[in-house]
Design a protein around this motif. Structure first.
Motif, PDB file in Angstrom:
ATOM      1  N   SER A  81      39.201 109.707  60.083  1.00 50.40           N
ATOM      2  CA  SER A  81      38.683 110.276  58.840  1.00 50.40           C
ATOM      3  C   SER A  81      39.838 110.931  58.096  1.00 50.40           C
ATOM      4  O   SER A  81      40.794 111.416  58.713  1.00 50.40           O
ATOM      5  N   LYS A 101      28.333 111.451  47.036  1.00 50.58           N
ATOM      6  CA  LYS A 101      28.558 110.603  48.208  1.00 50.58           C
ATOM      7  C   LYS A 101      28.232 109.156  47.869  1.00 50.58           C
ATOM      8  O   LYS A 101      27.262 108.863  47.157  1.00 50.58           O
ATOM      9  N   GLY A 158      28.307 105.880  50.387  1.00 53.79           N
ATOM     10  CA  GLY A 158      28.638 105.287  51.689  1.00 53.79           C
ATOM     11  C   GLY A 158      29.428 106.277  52.532  1.00 53.79           C
ATOM     12  O   GLY A 158      29.003 107.405  52.754  1.00 53.79           O
ATOM     13  N   ARG A 159      30.635 105.862  52.948  1.00 56.14           N
ATOM     14  CA  ARG A 159      31.474 106.730  53.792  1.00 56.14           C
ATOM     15  C   ARG A 159      32.398 107.624  52.954  1.00 56.14           C
ATOM     16  O   ARG A 159      33.174 108.407  53.517  1.00 56.14           O
ATOM     17  N   SER A 209      32.985 110.596  50.140  1.00 56.46           N
ATOM     18  CA  SER A 209      32.333 111.721  49.473  1.00 56.46           C
ATOM     19  C   SER A 209      33.382 112.559  48.759  1.00 56.46           C
ATOM     20  O   SER A 209      34.588 112.437  49.039  1.00 56.46           O
ATOM     21  N   TYR A 219      36.886 112.639  50.545  1.00 54.72           N
ATOM     22  CA  TYR A 219      36.840 112.429  51.991  1.00 54.72           C
ATOM     23  C   TYR A 219      36.444 110.992  52.289  1.00 54.72           C
ATOM     24  O   TYR A 219      35.553 110.442  51.629  1.00 54.72           O
ATOM     25  N   ILE A 220      37.105 110.396  53.268  1.00 58.22           N
ATOM     26  CA  ILE A 220      36.672 109.094  53.755  1.00 58.22           C
ATOM     27  C   ILE A 220      36.425 109.236  55.253  1.00 58.22           C
ATOM     28  O   ILE A 220      37.331 109.581  56.015  1.00 58.22           O
ATOM     29  N   LYS A 221      35.196 108.940  55.645  1.00 54.85           N
ATOM     30  CA  LYS A 221      34.813 109.086  57.060  1.00 54.85           C
ATOM     31  C   LYS A 221      34.965 107.734  57.759  1.00 54.85           C
ATOM     32  O   LYS A 221      34.481 106.717  57.259  1.00 54.85           O
ATOM     33  N   GLY A 222      35.656 107.724  58.906  1.00 57.32           N
ATOM     34  CA  GLY A 222      35.782 106.466  59.650  1.00 57.32           C
ATOM     35  C   GLY A 222      36.446 105.371  58.834  1.00 57.32           C
ATOM     36  O   GLY A 222      35.867 104.311  58.595  1.00 57.32           O
ATOM     37  N   SER A 223      37.700 105.608  58.406  1.00 56.90           N
ATOM     38  CA  SER A 223      38.394 104.676  57.505  1.00 56.90           C
ATOM     39  C   SER A 223      38.417 103.252  58.055  1.00 56.90           C
ATOM     40  O   SER A 223      38.587 103.031  59.264  1.00 56.90           O
ATOM     41  N   GLN A 224      38.264 102.306  57.155  1.00 59.63           N
ATOM     42  CA  GLN A 224      38.310 100.876  57.468  1.00 59.63           C
ATOM     43  C   GLN A 224      39.456 100.241  56.676  1.00 59.63           C
ATOM     44  O   GLN A 224      39.830 100.757  55.610  1.00 59.63           O
ATOM     45  N   ASP A 269      39.265 100.054  53.002  1.00 58.66           N
ATOM     46  CA  ASP A 269      39.418 101.282  52.213  1.00 58.66           C
ATOM     47  C   ASP A 269      40.832 101.426  51.667  1.00 58.66           C
ATOM     48  O   ASP A 269      41.102 102.327  50.868  1.00 58.66           O
TER      49      ASP A 269
END
Lengths: 111, 118
Positions: free
Chosen positions: A18, A58, A60-61, A63, A76-81, A84
């Motif tokens: 994240s 927000k 998706g991932r 916010s 914020y990016i949660k659980g970056s892919q 992203d």
């Protein structure tokens, strides 16, 4: 001249991490704060438009939060892919002219 | 729905030549903008328009001209191209209610024109 500052300039993270970055702006004459996502070889795409102090958005991932009194916004990016990976721009609207953009935070997500 | 269409995508100009970058939107947006992006820098506003017949300068207008004869079109003219105008140019549009100020909706950008002046 209006200064919209973004930090860090670039960021490398591993898939699943994240992350967050900052946009700082003068708190006077604030009307709106925009966030855009800009993938390489494409055009910027709007993520959020924020107007109220304490606002949280927000998608998706991703916010964002906004503090107009102290002049900053966090993304914020949660659980970056890997998808992203992009440059994230913030931009300030003061009610005059057009948006003033920061120089962006370039995010690279390693698989 | 095409959104914002910019042409050409790439162009090489010689010093002193002129050209027009075309921008068209089909969303009936009243606001239109031209930005340039230089390496490592943010987007800098060149000109903008709040409606047909109305244009105004941004931060970096020198060496450029614009016109807005219709809601849809907002061409950017470069006269006497200089190496300092080598950049990527983005056109954008947005909607804002007339008669009462509200923060604009998010911008819709075109795909950009990469211009090199040699």
């Amino acid at each position: 001249i209006l200064n919209v500052e973004q930090s860090p300039q670039s960021l490398h993270v591993q898939e699943g991490d994240s992350t967050n970055f900052t946009c700082s702006f003068p708190s006077s004459n604030f009307y709106a704060l925009h966030w855009y996502r800009w993938e390489t070889a494409k055009s910027p795409e709007a993520l959020f438009v924020m107007t109220l102090n304490g606002d949280e958005k927000k998608k998706g991932r991703i916010s964002a939060t906004l503090n107009t009194k102290e002049g900053y916004s966090y993304l914020y990016i949660k659980g970056s892919q890997p998808e992203d990976s992009a440059t994230y721009l913030c931009a300030l609207h003061t009610g005059r002219r057009a948006l003033t953009f920061g120089s962006g935070t370039r995010l690279q997500v390693q698989p | 729905n095409a959104g914002v269409t910019q042409t050409p995508k790439f162009r090489i100009l010689k010093i002193g030549q002129s050209m027009t970058l075309q921008c068209t939107q089909d969303m009936n947006h009243n606001y239109m903008y031209w930005y340039r992006q230089d390496p490592g820098m943010g987007l800098k506003l060149i000109y903008y328009s709040v409606g047909a017949g109305i244009t105004d300068k941004g931060e970096v207008p020198n060496g450029y001209n614009v016109s807005r004869s219709t809601t849809e079109d907002f061409p950017l003219r470069l006269e006497l191209a200089a190496p300092s105008q080598t950049s990527v140019y983005f056109c954008a549009s947005s909607y804002s209610k007339v008669g009462r100020w509200e923060p604009p909706y998010g911008y819709t950008f075109g795909s950009g024109t990469r211009l090199t002046v040699v």
